[in-house]
Design a protein around this motif. Structure first.
Motif, PDB file in Angstrom:
ATOM      1  N   UNK A  22       2.805 -22.819   0.337  1.00 45.93           N
ATOM      2  CA  UNK A  22       2.246 -21.916  -0.652  1.00 45.93           C
ATOM      3  C   UNK A  22       3.124 -21.401  -1.776  1.00 45.93           C
ATOM      4  N   UNK A  23       2.699 -21.146  -3.000  1.00 46.75           N
ATOM      5  CA  UNK A  23       3.622 -20.556  -4.027  1.00 46.75           C
ATOM      6  C   UNK A  23       3.573 -18.940  -3.735  1.00 46.75           C
ATOM      7  N   UNK A  24       4.707 -18.418  -3.373  1.00 41.30           N
ATOM      8  CA  UNK A  24       4.952 -16.999  -3.019  1.00 41.30           C
ATOM      9  C   UNK A  24       4.715 -16.229  -4.351  1.00 41.30           C
ATOM     10  N   UNK A  25       4.495 -14.977  -4.288  1.00 41.39           N
ATOM     11  CA  UNK A  25       4.125 -14.237  -5.569  1.00 41.39           C
ATOM     12  C   UNK A  25       5.640 -13.618  -5.867  1.00 41.39           C
ATOM     13  N   UNK A  26       5.869 -13.198  -7.035  1.00 42.43           N
ATOM     14  CA  UNK A  26       6.991 -12.489  -7.687  1.00 42.43           C
ATOM     15  C   UNK A  26       6.672 -10.980  -6.996  1.00 42.43           C
ATOM     16  N   UNK A 205       8.560 -11.559   4.764  1.00 43.08           N
ATOM     17  CA  UNK A 205       8.177 -11.692   3.174  1.00 43.08           C
ATOM     18  C   UNK A 205       9.090 -12.377   2.451  1.00 43.08           C
ATOM     19  N   UNK A 206       8.484 -13.307   1.693  1.00 44.14           N
ATOM     20  CA  UNK A 206       9.427 -14.084   0.736  1.00 44.14           C
ATOM     21  C   UNK A 206       8.759 -13.911  -0.742  1.00 44.14           C
ATOM     22  N   UNK A 207       9.528 -13.571  -1.726  1.00 46.21           N
ATOM     23  CA  UNK A 207       8.979 -13.569  -2.990  1.00 46.21           C
ATOM     24  C   UNK A 207       9.899 -14.477  -3.922  1.00 46.21           C
ATOM     25  N   UNK A 208       9.137 -15.098  -4.442  1.00 47.52           N
ATOM     26  CA  UNK A 208       9.554 -16.515  -5.589  1.00 47.52           C
ATOM     27  C   UNK A 208       9.771 -15.899  -6.709  1.00 47.52           C
ATOM     28  N   UNK A 209      10.271 -16.575  -7.565  1.00 50.11           N
ATOM     29  CA  UNK A 209      10.398 -16.204  -9.129  1.00 50.11           C
ATOM     30  C   UNK A 209      10.797 -14.751  -9.253  1.00 50.11           C
ATOM     31  N   UNK A 210      11.822 -14.407  -8.386  1.00 52.68           N
ATOM     32  CA  UNK A 210      12.231 -12.980  -8.317  1.00 52.68           C
ATOM     33  C   UNK A 210      13.778 -12.793  -8.221  1.00 52.68           C
ATOM     34  N   UNK A 211      14.313 -13.566  -9.270  1.00 52.17           N
ATOM     35  CA  UNK A 211      15.831 -13.403  -9.304  1.00 52.17           C
ATOM     36  C   UNK A 211      16.372 -12.045  -9.111  1.00 52.17           C
ATOM     37  N   UNK A 212      17.414 -11.609  -8.543  1.00 53.68           N
ATOM     38  CA  UNK A 212      18.158 -10.475  -8.344  1.00 53.68           C
ATOM     39  C   UNK A 212      18.924 -10.146  -9.842  1.00 53.68           C
ATOM     40  N   UNK A 213      18.740  -9.281 -10.283  1.00 49.24           N
ATOM     41  CA  UNK A 213      19.408  -9.038 -11.516  1.00 49.24           C
ATOM     42  C   UNK A 213      20.532  -7.919 -11.401  1.00 49.24           C
ATOM     43  N   UNK A 214      20.584  -6.980 -10.523  1.00 45.44           N
ATOM     44  CA  UNK A 214      21.559  -5.935 -10.277  1.00 45.44           C
ATOM     45  C   UNK A 214      21.659  -5.702  -8.812  1.00 45.44           C
ATOM     46  N   UNK A 215      22.773  -5.511  -8.138  1.00 48.12           N
ATOM     47  CA  UNK A 215      22.902  -4.807  -6.877  1.00 48.12           C
ATOM     48  C   UNK A 215      23.473  -3.766  -6.961  1.00 48.12           C
TER      49      UNK A 215
END
Length: 430
Positions: A22-26, A205-215
């Motif tokens: 499946x394509x996981x949501x952002x 839970x996996x979220x795709x198209x969800x690049x981390x921009x800041x830690x």
């Protein structure tokens, strides 16, 4: 660089033959969890699955798709040990460190096999791989390699000479070979997709198209994406070569490198098995090695070379096809159906980098071309250290993280110069 951008899987044979997923949501909004894993490749999904099996609430953030990076593009070979073997580790870091890492050198493959069996993952697992010597000097190196691994308790190796090699790989290039009956090969994208599904079956839970921009470090840690935030007690950074700009502490002492792979058109069963009669995966012993194997639909999958810095060549097939024909000139009439690049992360000492930042941000990266098995070991060790069993994780974390000479500006040209030197030695038989 195009392949680092957010998107779908690269147009590889693996993507063309991937199991349904499946394509996981952002990620949108704010959520909380015990552990947030950044990166849905082998390291990240392995760690996430081990942690979920231990009952933790785990969220995975992926900048593109599950298995988008090297985990879904590599040669698919289950090669034991590390990019630098135990003799080098012992010489540089002492007998105690070598023994600790040696005790784990063959564990990654066993973890993979258990995962495949327990979760019924369909990923074309086949037994056996082979190290092929192009020169008598390389063959003597294989003899030493066998003795080294046997000294660490591994007894699955068989040395072949002369014509006996032809029974495994029908090429004139090789004078000898070392067969690893405990190794193997598989469809890596289907392996990571299968483990991701197993993780989700446990509540992960996996979220795709969800690049981390800041830690944002603290207790808990806050991770920001374009449209959401995750608040986690602990974090696993598993982006490897695709981790850019969010954790400088671990990004400056490694270098992204590209490798290229092609697959031929289907050869038919008879022609395919005339090349590799017993279906093992093969890699040669050159510094810039070639690696290849047969696929389930009787194609030859052939890879080789290293592109320092990770940029894609303009014509991958033009680069790799001559290497394939040097090994198998009988394939001169065969078409190439797929050609792609993948980026792995190389360290200066060719050993993986494990560690912890600020007490609750764990990382494992830099497998230097030996990632299929070691990533799965890394996931298990991360789960162990988070549950108070840190001895094995610490054995890796104690290895030095060495900067490349010349810093980030000169690491690519200097590495390329070193590779040219060793490749020249291979060509003239030194």
């Amino acid at each position: 660089m195009p392949e680092h951008s957010v998107g779908e899987h690269v147009a590889s044979w693996y993507a063309a033959t991937a199991n349904p997923s499946p394509e996981r949501p952002a990620l949108e909004g704010e959520i909380e969890c015990d552990v947030c894993v950044v990166g849905a490749g082998f390291t990240g999904i392995s760690a996430a699955l081990h942690l979920a099996e231990r009952g933790l609430s785990v969220v995975v953030l992926e900048g593109a798709r599950v298995g988008f990076g090297a985990s879904g593009r590599n040669g698919g070979q289950m090669v034991h040990s590390y990019s630098r073997d135990m003799d080098v580790i012992e010489a540089k870091y002492g007998a105690e460190t070598a023994r600790a890492l040696g005790d784990m050198a063959f564990e990654g493959g066993r973890i993979i096999r258990r995962r495949i069996e327990h979760y019924a993952i369909d990923c074309d697992l086949r037994d056996g791989n082979l190290f092929a010597a192009c020169t008598s000097r390389q063959f003597e190196g294989l003899r030493e390699h066998q003795a080294l691994w046997e000294r660490y308790g591994y007894r699955e190796l068989e040395l072949l000479e002369g014509e006996a090699v032809k029974g495994e790989v029908n090429s004139e290039r090789y004078v000898g070979a070392l067969v690893d009956h405990g190794g193997g090969h598989l469809h890596p994208l289907n392996l990571v997709l299968g483990q991701a599904a197993a993780f989700e079956s446990l509540g992960g839970r996996i979220f795709e198209q969800s690049a981390v921009e800041k830690v944002i470090h603290g207790a808990p840690v806050m991770l920001r994406t374009a449209r959401g935030r995750v608040k986690a007690e602990r974090v696993v950074m598993a982006g490897n070569a695709y981790l850019r700009g969010v954790l400088p502490e671990i990004e400056g002492k490694s270098m992204p490198c590209g490798t290229q792979i092609i697959t031929t058109e289907p050869l038919g069963e008879a022609r395919a098995h005339a090349l590799i009669p017993r279906g093992k995966a093969v890699e040669d012993c050159n510094y810039l090695l070639d690696y290849y194997r047969l696929t389930r639909d009787n194609r030859l999958l052939y890879g080789g070379g290293v592109n320092y810095g990770g940029d894609d060549p303009a014509d991958i097939a033009a680069l790799i096809r001559p290497k394939m024909l040097q090994t198998f000139p009988q394939l001169s009439d065969v078409k190439v159906d797929h050609a792609w690049s993948g980026t792995f992360l190389m360290t200066l000492n060719r050993l993986p980098q494990f560690g912890v930042v600020n007490g609750n941000v764990y990382y494992a990266q830099g497998y230097s071309g030996h990632g299929v098995t070691c990533t799965h070991l890394a996931g298990k060790l991360i789960a162990e250290v988070m549950h108070g069993q840190g001895e094995r994780f610490d054995a890796f974390a104690g290895l030095p993280h060495l900067p490349f000479p010349g810093g980030r500006l000169l690491r690519v040209p200097l590495s390329a110069l070193g590779a040219w030197y060793y490749a020249t030695r291979d060509r003239i038989g030194l």
